[in-house]
Motif scaffolding. Structure first.
Motif: not given
Length: 317
Positions: A267, A284, A165-166, A168, A204, A162, A198-200
């Motif tokens: 990321s 994002i 990729n994200l 966060i 993810c 996570f 946000v898109y998984l």
């Protein structure tokens, strides 16, 4: 700094921060720390208190009449104290300037309690631009590989996937609930309680699916967290930071002082290198200003040199 009784004007300001502006409890504590230090220092100077005894100064009796007498010179004196006596960095002093500006702006603009704002002309120290520290692709792969097949490895792997990729924040990851996931969409609550979706991606979703088959039962009350500790509790930021540190220690390519925030940097940097435009990246990452996002648009010297070498005019000698 030990706990102290706060004057009413400071209590009111702190309540305003969380209830009206939506600041987090963590940010509120930082503002409180800075302002208590400021008020103690100025009152201490007025009462000839030694610098080493500043933390003993009682500020509970400070009134708005006392605040009205403060000047820009008092603020400069405080900033000098922070730099010389407390060895605060430019970044730490800049935070204190921002705190003072917010406090006095509230007193004048929101409460109309003062006619002159002494912090209006207070300048923030210049902070040198720092290139974000991040993992390259090989280091990131080694980091994920280092999550050994052990108890709760699917959980730790999912959290790191996570992050990478994200992009966060660690506080956002800790605050995720089961119902934050709706299909391929993840609802994230960012700074100031701002919500974004946000898109998984496939990585993810795959990591999440594996984790949920081994997830511990939640033993607390309130909304059920997505990531649960071995004891069935919601994670704290410090615990996640320890997990990152432990994984990094096992990695083939250790990164000095790796933190969840550096995984966020990784990321963002990788997404930008892969062609993400600055506005998409801003959404994002949950940045309120695109200027903040632009720190991730750094390009390594080697890449710059390669671009210049490949300039068609380079062949004209």
């Amino acid at each position: 700094m030990k706990q102290t009784a706060l004057p009413k004007i400071l209590k009111d300001f702190l309540i305003y921060l969380t209830t009206i502006t939506g600041k987090s409890q963590r940010t509120r504590k930082e503002y409180e720390y800075d302002l208590v230090l400021f008020l103690r220092f100025i009152k201490g100077v007025q009462e000839d208190v030694l610098p080493a005894q500043i933390h003993m100064v009682d500020i509970s009796d400070i009134t708005i009449d006392w605040v009205r007498e403060l000047s820009l010179e008092d603020l400069y004196l405080f900033m000098e104290y922070c730099e010389v006596q407390r060895n605060n960095s430019a970044a730490a002093r800049a935070r204190k300037v921002a705190t003072l500006k917010a406090f006095f702006k509230y007193l004048k603009g929101k409460r109309r309690l003062i006619e002159e704002n002494p912090a209006e002309e207070l300048e923030s120290p210049k902070i040198g631009k720092r290139t974000p520290i991040y993992l390259n692709m090989d280091e990131a792969k080694a980091f994920l590989t280092a999550i050994q097949e052990q108890h709760y490895s699917t959980r730790d792997y999912c959290m790191m996937v996570f992050f990478l990729n994200l992009g966060i924040r660690v506080s956002e990851l800790c605050s995720l609930n089961n119902n934050s996931v709706q299909g391929r969409n993840l609802t994230v609550i960012g700074k100031g309680n701002k919500e974004r979706t946000v898109y998984l991606n496939d990585a993810c979703l795959a990591a999440l699916e594996r984790y949920l088959t081994e997830r511990h039962a939640f033993k607390g009350s309130g909304p059920e967290p997505l990531f649960v500790s071995q004891k069935g509790a919601r994670f704290a930021r410090q615990t996640v930071a320890k997990i990152v540190k432990q994984i990094n220690a096992q990695s083939e390519h250790k990164k000095d002082k790796l933190t969840p925030h550096k995984l966020r940097h990784t990321s963002a940097t990788m997404m930008y290198k892969a062609g993400a435009d600055i506005r998409s990246l801003q959404h994002i990452l949950g940045h309120s200003s695109v200027a903040t996002t632009q720190i991730y648009t750094h390009i390594e010297d080697e890449q710059i040199q390669e671009v210049l070498k490949n300039n068609p005019f380079n062949n004209i000698i």
